[in-house]
Design an enzyme around this catalytic site. Structure first.
Site, PDB file in Angstrom:
ATOM      1  N   GLY A   1       0.535  -1.016  -0.122  1.00 41.65           N
ATOM      2  CA  GLY A   1      -0.314   0.262  -0.035  1.00 41.65           C
ATOM      3  C   GLY A   1       0.848   1.135   0.181  1.00 41.65           C
ATOM      4  O   GLY A   1       2.068   1.270  -0.954  1.00 41.65           O
ATOM      5  N   SER A   2       0.039   2.381   0.703  1.00 43.32           N
ATOM      6  CA  SER A   2       1.052   3.728   0.133  1.00 43.32           C
ATOM      7  C   SER A   2       2.069   3.985   1.509  1.00 43.32           C
ATOM      8  O   SER A   2       1.638   2.924   3.002  1.00 43.32           O
ATOM      9  CB  SER A   2      -0.053   4.625   1.019  1.00 43.32           C
ATOM     10  OG  SER A   2      -0.651   5.153   1.954  1.00 43.32           O
ATOM     11  N   PRO A   3       3.091   4.961   1.241  1.00 44.33           N
ATOM     12  CA  PRO A   3       4.123   4.426   2.531  1.00 44.33           C
ATOM     13  C   PRO A   3       3.353   5.203   3.385  1.00 44.33           C
ATOM     14  O   PRO A   3       3.824   5.258   4.467  1.00 44.33           O
ATOM     15  CB  PRO A   3       5.177   6.093   1.433  1.00 44.33           C
ATOM     16  CG  PRO A   3       4.517   5.381   0.532  1.00 44.33           C
ATOM     17  CD  PRO A   3       3.605   5.233   0.005  1.00 44.33           C
TER      18      PRO A   3
ATOM     19  N   VAL B   1       0.978   4.553   4.938  1.00 47.74           N
ATOM     20  CA  VAL B   1      -0.296   3.400   5.456  1.00 47.74           C
ATOM     21  C   VAL B   1       0.805   2.720   6.274  1.00 47.74           C
ATOM     22  O   VAL B   1       0.973   2.463   7.593  1.00 47.74           O
ATOM     23  CB  VAL B   1      -0.812   2.773   5.009  1.00 47.74           C
ATOM     24  CG1 VAL B   1      -2.159   1.821   6.304  1.00 47.74           C
ATOM     25  CG2 VAL B   1      -2.543   3.717   4.525  1.00 47.74           C
ATOM     26  N   GLY B   2       2.625   2.266   5.570  1.00 43.44           N
ATOM     27  CA  GLY B   2       3.520   2.120   6.117  1.00 43.44           C
ATOM     28  C   GLY B   2       3.695   2.045   7.136  1.00 43.44           C
ATOM     29  O   GLY B   2       3.859   1.494   7.573  1.00 43.44           O
TER      30      GLY B   2
ATOM     31  N   GLU C   1       5.152  -2.774   1.218  1.00 42.92           N
ATOM     32  CA  GLU C   1       5.582  -3.266  -0.590  1.00 42.92           C
ATOM     33  C   GLU C   1       4.963  -1.612  -0.862  1.00 42.92           C
ATOM     34  O   GLU C   1       3.671  -1.785  -0.565  1.00 42.92           O
ATOM     35  CB  GLU C   1       5.315  -3.858  -1.542  1.00 42.92           C
ATOM     36  CG  GLU C   1       5.480  -5.088  -1.015  1.00 42.92           C
ATOM     37  CD  GLU C   1       6.704  -5.522  -2.208  1.00 42.92           C
ATOM     38  OE1 GLU C   1       7.434  -5.033  -2.212  1.00 42.92           O
ATOM     39  OE2 GLU C   1       7.623  -6.734  -2.502  1.00 42.92           O
TER      40      GLU C   1
HETATM   41  N1  LIG Z   1       5.484  -2.545  -3.822  1.00 48.79           N
HETATM   42  C1  LIG Z   1       3.985  -2.351  -4.140  1.00 48.79           C
HETATM   43  O1  LIG Z   1       3.825  -3.581  -4.457  1.00 48.79           O
HETATM   44  C2  LIG Z   1       2.643  -1.911  -4.632  1.00 48.79           C
HETATM   45  C3  LIG Z   1       1.546  -2.314  -5.210  1.00 48.79           C
HETATM   46  C4  LIG Z   1      -0.108  -1.906  -5.282  1.00 48.79           C
HETATM   47  C5  LIG Z   1       0.077  -0.472  -4.709  1.00 48.79           C
HETATM   48  N2  LIG Z   1       0.949  -0.479  -4.268  1.00 48.79           N
HETATM   49  C6  LIG Z   1       1.180   1.557  -3.020  1.00 48.79           C
HETATM   50  O2  LIG Z   1      -0.157   1.179  -2.615  1.00 48.79           O
HETATM   51  C7  LIG Z   1      -0.535   2.494  -2.849  1.00 48.79           C
HETATM   52  C8  LIG Z   1      -1.949   2.469  -3.661  1.00 48.79           C
HETATM   53  O3  LIG Z   1      -3.008   1.829  -2.927  1.00 48.79           O
HETATM   54  P1  LIG Z   1      -3.786   1.869  -2.125  1.00 48.79           P
HETATM   55  O4  LIG Z   1      -4.666   3.615  -2.147  1.00 48.79           O
HETATM   56  O5  LIG Z   1      -4.791   0.861  -1.538  1.00 48.79           O
HETATM   57  O6  LIG Z   1      -3.080   2.295  -0.494  1.00 48.79           O
HETATM   58  P2  LIG Z   1      -3.516   2.534   1.111  1.00 48.79           P
HETATM   59  O7  LIG Z   1      -2.378   2.372   2.150  1.00 48.79           O
HETATM   60  O8  LIG Z   1      -4.462   3.520   1.339  1.00 48.79           O
HETATM   61  O9  LIG Z   1      -4.212   1.138   1.017  1.00 48.79           O
HETATM   62  C9  LIG Z   1      -3.223  -0.199   1.173  1.00 48.79           C
HETATM   63  C10 LIG Z   1      -3.814  -1.172   2.403  1.00 48.79           C
HETATM   64  O10 LIG Z   1      -4.095  -0.535   3.852  1.00 48.79           O
HETATM   65  C11 LIG Z   1      -5.419  -0.297   4.429  1.00 48.79           C
HETATM   66  N3  LIG Z   1      -5.392   1.022   5.798  1.00 48.79           N
HETATM   67  C12 LIG Z   1      -5.566   2.318   5.749  1.00 48.79           C
HETATM   68  N4  LIG Z   1      -5.824   2.602   6.280  1.00 48.79           N
HETATM   69  C13 LIG Z   1      -4.951   2.077   7.393  1.00 48.79           C
HETATM   70  C14 LIG Z   1      -4.482   2.134   8.343  1.00 48.79           C
HETATM   71  N5  LIG Z   1      -4.895   3.696   9.488  1.00 48.79           N
HETATM   72  N6  LIG Z   1      -4.022   1.234   9.037  1.00 48.79           N
HETATM   73  C15 LIG Z   1      -3.767   0.036   8.356  1.00 48.79           C
HETATM   74  N7  LIG Z   1      -4.640  -0.685   7.210  1.00 48.79           N
HETATM   75  C16 LIG Z   1      -5.321   1.200   6.819  1.00 48.79           C
HETATM   76  C17 LIG Z   1      -6.373  -0.829   3.198  1.00 48.79           C
HETATM   77  O11 LIG Z   1      -7.493  -0.451   3.762  1.00 48.79           O
HETATM   78  C18 LIG Z   1      -6.010  -1.205   2.563  1.00 48.79           C
HETATM   79  O12 LIG Z   1      -6.059  -2.873   3.415  1.00 48.79           O
HETATM   80  C19 LIG Z   1       0.009   3.221  -3.623  1.00 48.79           C
HETATM   81  O13 LIG Z   1       1.047   4.250  -3.001  1.00 48.79           O
HETATM   82  C20 LIG Z   1       0.957   1.995  -4.476  1.00 48.79           C
HETATM   83  O14 LIG Z   1       2.184   2.435  -5.108  1.00 48.79           O
HETATM   84  C21 LIG Z   1       3.222  -0.526  -3.485  1.00 48.79           C
END
Ligand SMILES: NC(=O)c1ccc[n+]([C@@H]2O[C@H](COP(=O)([O-])OP(=O)(O)OC[C@H]3O[C@@H](n4cnc5c(N)ncnc54)[C@H](O)[C@@H]3O)[C@@H](O)[C@H]2O)c1
Length: 476
Positions: A198-200, A202-203, A220
């Site tokens: 997901g996003s940096p 939330v990471g 990731e």
């Molecule tokens: N490196 C990779 O392999 C890869 C692949 C796909 C997407 N991404 C990245 O992911 C991002 C887009 O995806 P997104 O919008 O779903 O990301 P996101 O970080 O918003 O959400 C990812 C997951 O985290 C959960 N989440 C959201 N808020 C949270 C919190 N406060 N605490 C815990 N979990 C939470 C969401 O429900 C979802 O399941 C982009 O930055 C993209 O570059 C990376």
């Protein structure tokens, strides 16, 4: 992303699910390669016989074209699956290590043991493959797994839930649907490993939560991945590749080329080639990109408005639209759009775009490229289009990125021998093939004494023992 507190009944439910898996983890750890392969094959069979249902779910979520689902979701998973099945028995064998001179009399080897209780949290943009690929690696390594898909792709989340219930007992694999609050409640459990895509932003929260239990993490993440086109690049080919990388999944790909760094001497012909490529892929019949069956949509209104604002902000600050620019709010449609004359104060150069918008920067010498790339966070991907080996070497040596592809796009995700992942802000840890198996395994070192002894250096430290220690330090 605000701090969230889970209701008590949710916490209790998740706790019960987690405890059930924790009890089962030692049993799962003892599964043989054949038993793990059997699970993977069951998953493969379900996926291949439900291809149409997977396509329909993704179409319902954000109009993802069926062939794109087959290629980027199902094929991506299936090729990883076949690779794991082919190699798992060998990966699971204890790996002998060489015995150095100071260890004579011992044998050393590495056992790959499962980490145990694993949590996989996935995003919406490739909601099938980004959940199932890590699941394959986790199962191959012998873990029990809890899954949390994204709430932004509810049709796919529901389908994944059905799949998991059909294939696995809940003590082995369980899926929990829900939003950030559910993810946070899951993160309270003492998992051994957390695999987050997901996003940096939330990471960072995931890593902070993992720190409470000292769980290991794979992150990731995303960021701004540049594509460099130098003066020697084959322009038609490079433009076609970059247009495809930018527009597949409507630009909502973590490893999409985010912005372009093009040598000023080839900017005009590159732009022309890019325009031609977009027309060929999405407007071959002249009805316009919006009518194309091959073009997905932005996932929801919030992201649509976000991407639209990036374009508007750039234009307000002096950028010009040299291709595209059309939008349709009622269907979350944004045309492939090229922004020229962008500067670093524009939002489009400050955040990950995640949409079909390509800002173009020109450069005169290689140093400017390196300066631009290194001014930002280390990217997930860096693409180099060049026929000049010296330039390629220069860009590789003076930048850092999770992965790099030279003269193509996005191959790193589907190459099972290449460690896929980011670095720092774009990610921690790697996946794909053996790297994924390793990520979900504890590499337990084992050293066995076969003969000899260390007794001669035990206390008391008589002059003789001291002499022996000195000899050891000098010669070994
Ligand atoms: N490196 C990779 O392999 C890869 C692949 C796909 C997407 N991404 C990245 O992911 C991002 C887009 O995806 P997104 O919008 O779903 O990301 P996101 O970080 O918003 O959400 C990812 C997951 O985290 C959960 N989440 C959201 N808020 C949270 C919190 N406060 N605490 C815990 N979990 C939470 C969401 O429900 C979802 O399941 C982009 O930055 C993209 O570059 C990376």
């Amino acid at each position: 992303m605000s701090a969230t507190t889970a209701p008590i009944d949710l916490t209790t439910t998740l706790q019960t699910m987690f405890d059930r898996q924790r009890l089962h983890a030692p049993v799962q750890a003892l599964t043989t390669a054949a038993e793990r392969i059997d699970r993977l094959k069951r998953l493969q069979h379900w996926m291949l016989t439900n291809e149409e249902a997977i396509q329909q779910a993704l179409y319902a979520d954000f109009r993802k074209p069926a062939p794109e689902v087959s290629l980027a979701e199902i094929y991506a998973v299936n090729s990883e699956l076949k690779f794991i099945i082919r190699h798992l028995k060998r990966w699971m064998k204890p790996q002998r290590v060489p015995t150095p001179l100071n260890m004579v009399g011992t044998t050393g080897y590495i056992r790959h043991e499962p980490k145990g209780n694993v949590l996989i949290i996935s995003p919406w943009n490739y909601p099938f493959s980004l959940m199932i690929k890590p699941l394959l690696a986790a199962l191959a390594a012998g873990n029990v797994v809890m899954l949390k898909p994204s709430e932004l792709t509810p049709h796919t989340a529901a389908l994944l839930n059905r799949m998991v219930q059909a294939l696995f007992p809940p003590e082995e694999v369980a899926l929990v649907e829900g939003d950030a609050a559910v993810a946070q409640a899951l993160l309270d459990q003492p998992f051994n490993h957390i695999f987050f895509t997901g996003s940096p932003a939330v990471g960072r929260l995931v890593m902070a939560a993992a720190a409470k239990h000292l769980a290991s993490v794979t992150l990731e993440l995303g960021g701004k991945s540049p594509a460099i086109v130098d003066e020697t690049a084959p322009l038609a080919e490079a433009a076609g590749q970059i247009a495809w990388g930018k527009c597949i999944n409507n630009g909502q790909t973590c490893i999409a080329p985010d912005y372009l760094l093009v040598h000023e001497s080839v900017k005009a012909p590159f732009l022309e080639a890019f325009r031609t490529a977009v027309q060929r892929m999405y407007n071959a019949d002249g009805r316009g990109v919006e009518a194309s069956d091959s073009y997905a949509r932005i996932v929801n209104q919030r992201h649509f408005q976000r991407v639209r604002r990036l374009i508007d902000d750039a234009v307000e600050k002096g950028a010009s639209i040299s291709l595209g620019g059309q939008v349709n709010e009622s269907t979350n449609f944004i045309e492939p759009t090229v922004l020229d004359g962008v500067t670093s104060d524009m939002q489009v150069m400050q955040e990950e775009i995640f949409g079909p918008v390509l800002p173009i920067l020109t450069y005169r010498n290689r140093e400017e490229v390196v300066q631009q790339v290194n001014a930002g966070e280390k990217p997930l991907a860096l693409y180099i289009h060049s026929r000049n080996q010296q330039n390629i070497d220069y860009f590789l040596a003076h930048t850092s990125a999770g992965d790099t592809v030279i003269n193509d796009m996005m191959l790193q995700y589907s190459h099972p021998e290449i460690p896929f992942g980011g670095v720092n802000n774009s990610g921690i840890g790697k996946s794909n093939g053996y790297f994924g198996f390793q990520e979900f395994s504890n590499q337990r070192g084992v050293v066995r004494r076969d003969f000899g002894t260390l007794k001669f250096v035990y206390p008391p430290y008589t002059p003789r023992v001291r002499k022996l220690i000195n000899t050891l330090m000098k010669y070994f």
